[in-house]
Design an enzyme around this catalytic site. Structure first.
Site, PDB file in Angstrom:
ATOM      1  N   GLY A  75       0.948  -1.236   0.176  1.00  0.00           N
ATOM      2  CA  GLY A  75      -0.223   0.165  -0.046  1.00  0.00           C
ATOM      3  C   GLY A  75       0.973   1.167   0.183  1.00  0.00           C
ATOM      4  O   GLY A  75       0.585   2.338   0.783  1.00  0.00           O
ATOM      5  N   ALA A  76       1.817   1.279  -0.875  1.00  0.00           N
ATOM      6  CA  ALA A  76       3.001   2.435  -0.828  1.00  0.00           C
ATOM      7  C   ALA A  76       2.811   3.314  -1.772  1.00  0.00           C
ATOM      8  O   ALA A  76       3.548   4.407  -1.882  1.00  0.00           O
ATOM      9  CB  ALA A  76       4.347   1.666  -1.175  1.00  0.00           C
ATOM     10  N   ASN A  77       1.508   3.593  -2.439  1.00  0.00           N
ATOM     11  CA  ASN A  77       1.337   4.546  -3.528  1.00  0.00           C
ATOM     12  C   ASN A  77       0.739   5.941  -2.914  1.00  0.00           C
ATOM     13  O   ASN A  77       0.608   6.849  -3.762  1.00  0.00           O
ATOM     14  CB  ASN A  77       0.713   3.973  -4.619  1.00  0.00           C
ATOM     15  N   THR A  78       0.120   5.697  -1.387  1.00  0.00           N
ATOM     16  CA  THR A  78      -0.469   6.811  -0.831  1.00  0.00           C
ATOM     17  C   THR A  78      -0.391   6.964   0.507  1.00  0.00           C
ATOM     18  O   THR A  78       0.026   5.780   0.992  1.00  0.00           O
ATOM     19  CB  THR A  78      -1.978   6.790  -1.575  1.00  0.00           C
ATOM     20  N   GLY A  79      -0.623   7.994   1.230  1.00  0.00           N
ATOM     21  CA  GLY A  79      -0.933   8.043   2.517  1.00  0.00           C
ATOM     22  C   GLY A  79       0.514   7.766   3.257  1.00  0.00           C
ATOM     23  O   GLY A  79       1.440   8.178   2.893  1.00  0.00           O
ATOM     24  N   ILE A  80       0.248   7.129   4.478  1.00  0.00           N
ATOM     25  CA  ILE A  80       1.405   6.852   5.250  1.00  0.00           C
ATOM     26  C   ILE A  80       2.570   5.788   4.469  1.00  0.00           C
ATOM     27  O   ILE A  80       3.802   5.654   4.661  1.00  0.00           O
ATOM     28  CB  ILE A  80       1.310   6.370   6.602  1.00  0.00           C
ATOM     29  N   SER A 204      -3.822  -0.478  14.543  1.00  0.00           N
ATOM     30  CA  SER A 204      -4.729   0.395  14.853  1.00  0.00           C
ATOM     31  C   SER A 204      -5.071   0.226  16.301  1.00  0.00           C
ATOM     32  O   SER A 204      -5.118  -0.656  17.004  1.00  0.00           O
ATOM     33  CB  SER A 204      -5.748   0.660  14.101  1.00  0.00           C
ATOM     34  N   TYR A 230     -13.866  -3.800  11.264  1.00  0.00           N
ATOM     35  CA  TYR A 230     -12.540  -3.397  11.188  1.00  0.00           C
ATOM     36  C   TYR A 230     -11.773  -3.486  12.518  1.00  0.00           C
ATOM     37  O   TYR A 230     -10.488  -4.065  12.474  1.00  0.00           O
ATOM     38  CB  TYR A 230     -12.567  -1.832  11.147  1.00  0.00           C
TER      39      TYR A 230
END
Length: 354
Positions: A75-80, A204, A230
């Site tokens: 998930g490295a293309n956005t956000g943290i 989280s 979640y």
């Protein structure tokens, strides 16, 4: 010339003086009001600055270089995930950005290469909602890469509608836990051969109050709750990290999980769908009350680069400090059962896991 109906009085200098004196208290009152407003504004700005400082949380102070190291970030293309990739590239690592959307991933990778001067940033396709995609990514990585020093399981979805993956799993549990569980186990040979190495799981604080429902993990029989789902998936991250650390004792591979903070990213886009009013209320305050992605990646960076953490394998971190995990995340019996059930669901034989 006299105008009928009007009485013209002569100008009086004393009246003018009285008028001027009458204005003095008014001007002084306005000055005092301005001073009070300025003081209130100043105090407000100071309070906002202090609040922002507190919300931004801890900062990773370690300046360790990562030259010669290879790091995989999901998930490295956005956000943290993107900001974590930028920080790893800035430190000289070879960064493998594992992303579902290759177009956006390449745009992010180009930006990271340009801003860090590190051209050793590559993208590879990975869809954590597909076990086939996870296996394909792992095989390709094992066949083409010499080492793996850190695996950062960062990708996730939050409070999405009840979607089922191609494998028939509820999406939040599939992406947040099962996909990463399979990926980690498949990449363990490379992690072990590159030891000392690390697995960093982004969980989280929502794991508090979570519950692993082994009888209905995917909400097949009970009503679907996006928040409950979640929480279950984030608790699974904590338990997985804990059991992974236990199983890897003595291998040179350590495992950590963390709470990154409440962050302004695309992850919360589904929340407004379930709670529209909350989205409206938080749209402006969020600018003050949430971390930026750069601030949100600090604990991930801390768990990745800080020397000496190997002795704390299995621990939970927040704001660049070790924190006590919720009671739900300390149950070793549930952790072992979740491992066995996860292995069964993704098609791994127990003997094929660590």
């Amino acid at each position: 010339m006299e105008v009928p109906g009007f009485l013209v009085l002569p100008w009086s200098s004393s009246a003018a003086v009285v008028s001027e004196l009458d204005l003095v208290p008014l001007e002084e009152g306005q000055g005092a009001l301005l001073l009070r407003c300025g003081a209130v504004l100043g105090v407000t700005l100071i309070c906002v600055a202090v609040l922002r400082r507190w919300i931004s949380g801890g900062v990773c102070r370690c300046s360790l270089r990562l030259d010669g190291k290879t790091i995989v970030i999901t998930g490295a293309n956005t956000g943290i995930g993107k900001e974590t990739s930028r920080e790893m590239a800035r430190r000289g690592a070879r960064v493998v950005m594992a992303c579902r959307d290759l177009t956006r991933a390449e745009q992010s990778a180009d930006e990271i290469r340009r801003t860090t001067g590190n051209g050793n940033v590559v993208i590879r396709h990975l869809d954590l909602a597909s076990l086939y995609s996870v296996r394909h990514f792992a095989k390709d990585f094992l066949d083409s890469e010499d080492r793996l020093d850190v695996l950062i399981n960062n990708a996730g979805v939050m409070m999405c509608p009840k979607w089922l993956t191609e494998d028939g799993f509820e999406t939040q549990m599939a992406v947040n836990h099962l996909g990463h569980f399979l990926l980690t186990n498949l990449l363990l040979p490379k992690l072990k051969s590159s030891a000392p190495s690390r697995v960093v799981n982004v969980s989280s604080i929502a794991h508090k109050g979570g519950h692993i429902d082994f009888d209905d993990m995917f909400f097949s029989r009970r009503p679907y709750s996006p928040l409950e789902s979640y929480r279950q998936s984030k608790l699974a991250n904590v338990l997985f990290s804990r059991e992974l650390a236990r199983r890897l004792t003595g291998s040179g591979v350590s495992s950590f999980c963390l709470h990154p903070g409440v962050i302004r990213t695309e992850l919360a886009r589904h929340v407004q769908g379930w709670f529209p009013l909350m989205g409206v209320l938080l749209s402006l305050p969020s600018l003050l009350l949430m971390k930026t992605p750069s601030q949100g990646c600090q604990t991930t960076v801390y768990c990745t680069v800080t020397p000496g953490l190997d002795q704390r394998s299995g621990s939970y971190f927040s704001d660049c400090a070790e924190k006590e995990v919720a009671e739900e995340g300390q149950d070793n019996t549930v952790a072992r059962r979740l491992w066995e059930e996860s292995a069964r669901l993704v098609g791994l034989h127990i003997k094929d896991t660590c």
